[in-house]
Design an enzyme around this catalytic site. Structure first.
Site, PDB file in Angstrom:
ATOM      1  N   THR A 294       1.087   3.642   1.891  1.00  0.00           N
ATOM      2  CA  THR A 294       1.558   4.031   3.225  1.00  0.00           C
ATOM      3  C   THR A 294       2.895   3.339   3.548  1.00  0.00           C
ATOM      4  O   THR A 294       3.781   3.938   4.173  1.00  0.00           O
ATOM      5  CB  THR A 294       0.477   3.729   4.285  1.00  0.00           C
ATOM      6  OG1 THR A 294      -0.762   4.285   3.816  1.00  0.00           O
ATOM      7  CG2 THR A 294       0.815   4.340   5.623  1.00  0.00           C
TER       8      THR A 294
ATOM      9  N   CYS B 199       0.877  -1.171   0.000  1.00  0.00           N
ATOM     10  CA  CYS B 199       0.000   0.000   0.000  1.00  0.00           C
ATOM     11  C   CYS B 199       0.919   1.226   0.000  1.00  0.00           C
ATOM     12  O   CYS B 199       2.068   1.151   0.461  1.00  0.00           O
ATOM     13  CB  CYS B 199      -0.864  -0.049   1.258  1.00  0.00           C
ATOM     14  SG  CYS B 199      -1.691   1.491   1.689  1.00  0.00           S
TER      15      CYS B 199
ATOM     16  N   CYS C  32     -13.023   0.992  24.998  1.00  0.00           N
ATOM     17  CA  CYS C  32     -12.807   2.433  25.212  1.00  0.00           C
ATOM     18  C   CYS C  32     -13.999   3.242  24.693  1.00  0.00           C
ATOM     19  O   CYS C  32     -14.905   2.696  24.052  1.00  0.00           O
ATOM     20  CB  CYS C  32     -11.512   2.869  24.519  1.00  0.00           C
ATOM     21  SG  CYS C  32     -11.645   2.932  22.731  1.00  0.00           S
TER      22      CYS C  32
HETATM   23  P1  NAD Z   1      -1.188   4.874  -5.121  1.00  0.00           P
HETATM   24  O1  NAD Z   1       0.217   5.333  -5.188  1.00  0.00           O
HETATM   25  O2  NAD Z   1      -1.533   3.574  -5.730  1.00  0.00           O
HETATM   26  O3  NAD Z   1      -2.161   5.996  -5.766  1.00  0.00           O
HETATM   27  C1  NAD Z   1      -2.030   7.374  -5.525  1.00  0.00           C
HETATM   28  C2  NAD Z   1      -2.455   8.117  -6.804  1.00  0.00           C
HETATM   29  O4  NAD Z   1      -2.497   9.530  -6.527  1.00  0.00           O
HETATM   30  C3  NAD Z   1      -1.495   7.934  -7.988  1.00  0.00           C
HETATM   31  O5  NAD Z   1      -2.216   7.478  -9.115  1.00  0.00           O
HETATM   32  C4  NAD Z   1      -0.898   9.329  -8.196  1.00  0.00           C
HETATM   33  O6  NAD Z   1      -0.598   9.595  -9.553  1.00  0.00           O
HETATM   34  C5  NAD Z   1      -2.020  10.215  -7.671  1.00  0.00           C
HETATM   35  N1  NAD Z   1      -1.592  11.569  -7.261  1.00  0.00           N
HETATM   36  C6  NAD Z   1      -0.505  11.929  -6.526  1.00  0.00           C
HETATM   37  N2  NAD Z   1      -0.472  13.265  -6.344  1.00  0.00           N
HETATM   38  C7  NAD Z   1      -1.569  13.776  -6.959  1.00  0.00           C
HETATM   39  C8  NAD Z   1      -2.098  15.100  -7.109  1.00  0.00           C
HETATM   40  N3  NAD Z   1      -1.494  16.163  -6.598  1.00  0.00           N
HETATM   41  N4  NAD Z   1      -3.258  15.248  -7.813  1.00  0.00           N
HETATM   42  C9  NAD Z   1      -3.892  14.166  -8.345  1.00  0.00           C
HETATM   43  N5  NAD Z   1      -3.431  12.889  -8.234  1.00  0.00           N
HETATM   44  C10 NAD Z   1      -2.283  12.712  -7.542  1.00  0.00           C
HETATM   45  O7  NAD Z   1      -1.579   4.906  -3.554  1.00  0.00           O
HETATM   46  P2  NAD Z   1      -2.728   4.105  -2.744  1.00  0.00           P
HETATM   47  O8  NAD Z   1      -2.155   2.839  -2.185  1.00  0.00           O
HETATM   48  O9  NAD Z   1      -3.967   4.085  -3.538  1.00  0.00           O
HETATM   49  O10 NAD Z   1      -2.897   5.109  -1.471  1.00  0.00           O
HETATM   50  C11 NAD Z   1      -3.438   6.409  -1.659  1.00  0.00           C
HETATM   51  C12 NAD Z   1      -3.268   7.247  -0.401  1.00  0.00           C
HETATM   52  O11 NAD Z   1      -4.088   6.744   0.660  1.00  0.00           O
HETATM   53  C13 NAD Z   1      -1.840   7.275   0.164  1.00  0.00           C
HETATM   54  O12 NAD Z   1      -1.577   8.568   0.647  1.00  0.00           O
HETATM   55  C14 NAD Z   1      -1.921   6.293   1.325  1.00  0.00           C
HETATM   56  O13 NAD Z   1      -0.904   6.549   2.280  1.00  0.00           O
HETATM   57  C15 NAD Z   1      -3.299   6.626   1.843  1.00  0.00           C
HETATM   58  N6  NAD Z   1      -3.971   5.626   2.689  1.00  0.00           N
HETATM   59  C16 NAD Z   1      -4.704   6.117   3.734  1.00  0.00           C
HETATM   60  C17 NAD Z   1      -5.417   5.239   4.541  1.00  0.00           C
HETATM   61  C18 NAD Z   1      -6.281   5.770   5.650  1.00  0.00           C
HETATM   62  O14 NAD Z   1      -6.793   4.962   6.445  1.00  0.00           O
HETATM   63  N7  NAD Z   1      -6.527   7.075   5.746  1.00  0.00           N
HETATM   64  C19 NAD Z   1      -5.353   3.865   4.293  1.00  0.00           C
HETATM   65  C20 NAD Z   1      -4.630   3.415   3.182  1.00  0.00           C
HETATM   66  C21 NAD Z   1      -3.928   4.300   2.388  1.00  0.00           C
HETATM   67 ZN    ZN Z   2      -2.549   0.877   3.697  1.00  0.00          ZN
HETATM   68 ZN    ZN Z   3     -10.918   0.839  21.864  1.00  0.00          ZN
END
Ligand code: NAD
Ligand code: ZN
Ligand code: ZN
Length: 380
Positions: free
Chosen positions: A50, A48, A103
Site C-alpha cells: 500500500t 507494505c 461509534c
Molecule cells: P506484494 O507486492 O508483496 O505481493 C503482491 C503479489 O501479487 C505479488 O507476488 C505479485 O506478483 C502478485 N500479483 C500481482 N498481480 C497479479 C495478478 N493479476 N494475478 C496474480 N498475482 C498477481 O504486496 P503485499 O504487501 O502482499 O500486499 C498485497 C495487496 O494487499 C496490495 O494490494 C496491498 O495494497 C493490499 N493490502 C490491503 C490491506 C487491507 O486492509 N485491505 C492491507 C494491507 C495490504
Molecule cells: Zn499495509
Molecule cells: Zn469508532
C-alpha cells in the site's frame, strides 16, 4: 512524561517529495501530540504494498511531499490531553485504521470500519485540527494513513495505537501492524474456510501468504496459490500452499483453470494483489452454491469490478475487508499473543533487513518482487 514531552523534536525522516522518486533522508520537526494524540518513537518499520502504490501514484491521487509508512512498532514518547489507554514507555503498534470505541461500527460485533478513524488514504493531516505535525523549515509535510512511520518520531491518533505485550520482539511483531494480520484475518474472520476445504490465494506476497497461513490454521486441505511471478512459488511452500497456478501458463482464464482443478470451483478464495483482473478471477473461481471470495488488495482508484450478475445469483458470495476485519485495539493484542504462543509463525515472512538510511532498498526489492517483508531498523 519524558524530557522531550511538549517540545518539538527534530529527527530524521524519509520524505517522498515526488511520485516514484527515491525517498530523501531529511531533518524534520515533529510537533507535540494534541488532544487524543500520541507521539511515538518508531523502532522498526516495514514496507507494505500500500505504501508502494501511493508512492508510485500511478492509479492513486498524488499527495506530496509525504512521509509514508504504516507497518511498524515503537514506544510511546509522550501523550496529548485525554489519552488514558497508553502511557509513556508502552510498546505499541500503529494501525492505519482505528477504533474510537464509541461509534456504531465500534459497537457492532460485525464491523471494524470505525466512523471516526477508518482508513483514509487521501488525508495528509491530523483529524483534530486539520494540520500536519511534520514540518521542514516551517513548511508542512503530509502524513500517510495517520501513521507515517518512515520517521524516527511520529504522531498518531490514540485510537489507532495498540498497546502490546512488552516482551514481544518489536523487530518481528511490527509486521503484525498491517500485512500479516490483514491476510490472516481475511481468511480466519471473513472467508472462514471449513476443515478439509479448498482455498485459492491470489497474490503470494506477505499479505497473501498470511492468508494462506490462515487457511492452514483453519485446516484447509487444498491451498492453491495464484501468482504471475513464478519466483513466489518455492517460498509459498513454507506457508502450506500445496498447488500452484501461474495465469501466464494458460491460454484460458485462470478462473476456468481453477474450476477444472476443483470440480467446479474452490470453496473459498482470497485476493491479495490489488489487480482488478485478479479480483474478478478470484470471485469467478469459487464454487456456486457456497463459494465465498474475499477482496483484500487495494485497487486502482478508477478500477470497476465487472462480472455477470448470474454469478451471484448462482449463490456465490463476494466480500471485502480492511485489516482482516480485526478491530485494532480490541483484537490485535491477541494476534501478538498468537505469535508469542507459537501458533502463528512470523519470522518466515521476514526475508530482508536494512538500516533506515537504506530504506530505498526496501522499495527496490518490492518493485522487483523479491522477498516478502523487509524490516527497516530506525536506530541503525
Ligand atoms: P506484494 O507486492 O508483496 O505481493 C503482491 C503479489 O501479487 C505479488 O507476488 C505479485 O506478483 C502478485 N500479483 C500481482 N498481480 C497479479 C495478478 N493479476 N494475478 C496474480 N498475482 C498477481 O504486496 P503485499 O504487501 O502482499 O500486499 C498485497 C495487496 O494487499 C496490495 O494490494 C496491498 O495494497 C493490499 N493490502 C490491503 C490491506 C487491507 O486492509 N485491505 C492491507 C494491507 C495490504
Ligand atoms: Zn499495509
Ligand atoms: Zn469508532
Amino acid at each position: 512524561m519524558s524530557g522531550t514531552a511538549g517540545l518539538v523534536i527534530p529527527c530524521k525522516a524519509a520524505v517522498a517529495w515526488e511520485a516514484g522518486k527515491p525517498l530523501v533522508m531529511e531533518r524534520v520537526e515533529v510537533a507535540p501530540p494534541q488532544a487524543m494524540e500520541v507521539r511515538m518513537k518508531v523502532k522498526y518499520t516495514s514496507l507494505c504494498h500500500t505504501d508502494l502504490y501511493f508512492w508510485e501514484a500511478k492509479g492513486q491521487n498524488p499527495l506530496f511531499p509525504r512521509i509514508f509508512g504504516h507497518e511498524a512498532a515503537g514506544v510511546v514518547e509522550s501523550v496529548g490531553e485525554g489519552v488514558s489507554d497508553v502511557a509513556v514507555g508502552d510498546h505499541v503498534l500503529p494501525v492505519f485504521t482505528g477504533e474510537c470505541g464509541e461509534c456504531s461500527h465500534c459497537q457492532s460485533e460485525e464491523s471494524n470500519m470505525c466512523d471516526l478513524l477508518r482508513i483514509n488514504t487521501e488525508r495528509g493531516v491530523m483529524l483534530s485540527d486539520g494540520k500536519s505535525r511534520f514540518s521542514i523549515d516551517g513548511s508542512p509535510i503530509n502524513h500517510f494513513l495517520g501513521t507515517s512511520t518512515f520517521s524516527e518520531y511520529t504522531v498518531v491518533h490514540a485510537g489507532c495505537l495498540v498497546k502490546i505485550n512488552p516482551l514481544a520482539p518489536m523487530d518481528k511483531v511490527c509486521v503484525l501492524s498491517c500485512g500479516i494480520s490483514t491476510g490472516l484475518g481475511a481468511t480466519l474472520n471473513v472467508a472462514k474456510p471449513k476443515q478439509g476445504s479448498s482455498v485459492a490465494i491470489f497474490g503470494l506476497g506477505a499479505v497473501g501468504l498470511a492468508a494462506a497461513e490462515g487457511a492452514r490454521i483453519a485446516g484447509a486441505s487444498r491451498i492453491i496459490g495464484v501468482d504471475l511471478n513464478p519466483n513466489r512459488f518455492e517460498e509459498a511452500k513454507k506457508f502450506g500452499v500445496n498447488e500452484f497456478v501461474n495465469p501466464k501458463d494458460h491460454d484460458r482464464p485462470v478462473q476456468q483453470v481453477i474450476a477444472e482443478m476443483t470440480n467446479g470451483g474452490v470453496d473459498r478464495s482470497v485476493e491479495c494483489t490489488g489487480n482488478i483482473n485478479a479480483m474478478v478471477s478470484a470471485f469467478e473461481c469459487v464454487h456456486d452454491g457456497w463459494g465465498v471470495a474475499v477482496l483484500v488488495g487495494v485497487p486502482n482508484k478508477d478500477a470497476v469490478f465487472m462480472t455477470k450478475p448470474i454469478n451471484l445469483l448462482n449463490e456465490r458470495t463476494l466480500k471485502g475487508t480492511f485489516f482482516g476485519n480485526y478491530k485494532p485495539r480490541s483484537d490485535l493484542p491477541s494476534v501478538v499473543d498468537m505469535y508469542m504462543n507459537k501458533k502463528l509463525e512470523v519470522d518466515k515472512f521476514i526475508t530482508h533487513r536494512v538500516p533506515f538510511s537504506d530504506i530505498n532498498k526496501a522499495f527496490d526489492l518490492m518493485v522487483k518482487g523479491e522477498g516478502l517483508r523487509c524490516i527497516i531498523s530506525m536506530e541503525e
